[in-house]
Design an enzyme around this catalytic site. Sequence first.
Site, PDB file in Angstrom:
ATOM      1  N   ASP A 134      81.360  10.396  22.913  1.00 24.86           N
ATOM      2  CA  ASP A 134      80.311  11.280  22.411  1.00 24.86           C
ATOM      3  C   ASP A 134      80.842  12.108  21.229  1.00 24.86           C
ATOM      4  O   ASP A 134      82.059  12.271  21.088  1.00 24.86           O
ATOM      5  CB  ASP A 134      79.871  12.190  23.576  1.00 24.86           C
ATOM      6  CG  ASP A 134      78.893  13.255  23.152  1.00 24.86           C
ATOM      7  OD1 ASP A 134      77.864  12.908  22.543  1.00 24.86           O
ATOM      8  OD2 ASP A 134      79.157  14.445  23.418  1.00 24.86           O
ATOM      9  N   ASP A 168      80.730  15.258  27.152  1.00 21.12           N
ATOM     10  CA  ASP A 168      80.792  16.637  27.653  1.00 21.12           C
ATOM     11  C   ASP A 168      79.628  17.009  28.556  1.00 21.12           C
ATOM     12  O   ASP A 168      79.544  18.149  29.011  1.00 21.12           O
ATOM     13  CB  ASP A 168      80.859  17.624  26.479  1.00 21.12           C
ATOM     14  CG  ASP A 168      79.546  17.673  25.696  1.00 21.12           C
ATOM     15  OD1 ASP A 168      79.011  16.594  25.386  1.00 21.12           O
ATOM     16  OD2 ASP A 168      79.062  18.781  25.398  1.00 21.12           O
ATOM     17  N   ASP A 213      79.053  15.453  19.410  1.00 21.27           N
ATOM     18  CA  ASP A 213      78.887  16.910  19.505  1.00 21.27           C
ATOM     19  C   ASP A 213      79.343  17.413  20.876  1.00 21.27           C
ATOM     20  O   ASP A 213      78.831  16.968  21.905  1.00 21.27           O
ATOM     21  CB  ASP A 213      77.420  17.294  19.315  1.00 21.27           C
ATOM     22  CG  ASP A 213      76.876  16.888  17.963  1.00 21.27           C
ATOM     23  OD1 ASP A 213      76.576  17.783  17.162  1.00 21.27           O
ATOM     24  OD2 ASP A 213      76.744  15.686  17.704  1.00 21.27           O
TER      25      ASP A 213
END
Length: 237
Positions: A17, A181, A19
Amino acid sequence: MTSSQRILASTRSLTIDLDGTLVDTVLDLHQACNAMLAELGLPDRSVAEIGRFIGRGTNTLVRRCLTNDQTGQAPDEEAFEQGLAAYLKHYTRINGKHAKVYPGVKEGLAALQTAGYPMAVVTNKPVKFTLPLLEATGLAPYFKAVIGGDSTPNKKPAPDPIICACVEMDVSLMHNLHVGDSGNDIQAARAAGCGAVGVTYGYAEGYPIQAEDCNALVGSLAELAAMLPAHAHEEHS
């Protein structure tokens, strides 16, 4: 050996991922969102609010910004389109200006690349913003593929972007590890049939990943690189 240890030991590629995992972009997004809100005559959002709104792509970010906190009323289609146009204009100007690569990311990516792991970025951010951000942060050379929120019909938490990345890299989903995240990333990894690793930092839409939700929880990509087999290409399956 536990099932999670087996999954990590059999890893031969990674999808990661953007961001909140590779790059801290919240200040860019915060500035673009507030420029949009100012243009529409609406009050600012805090950095913490924008952090909770990140994770499901640009459209969802804009909708969350424009939703009335008191009433829960979402914007109508006209207000959304107006907001989206304003946001895209401002974010195009701001993208990458305040973004910072998280500690341990470059070291981790360099170690994984040296060990022979093909890697792809899988993000819900549109590709037109993802590519310049990877260039600006110096991360672009580490990745064989970049899949954005507009690369497949469905974004994460659907499995489509991870599957697409593995096809582009010509690797097996079964031996791929997805890193992110938020629960969004874990769901996407599970749906795609690959391993899942969470990071202890990032945004997580306000719901941090728990250790029991994934195969490993790490404080940095450097930590993850140290946990994986040192030479992926020697036993490629």
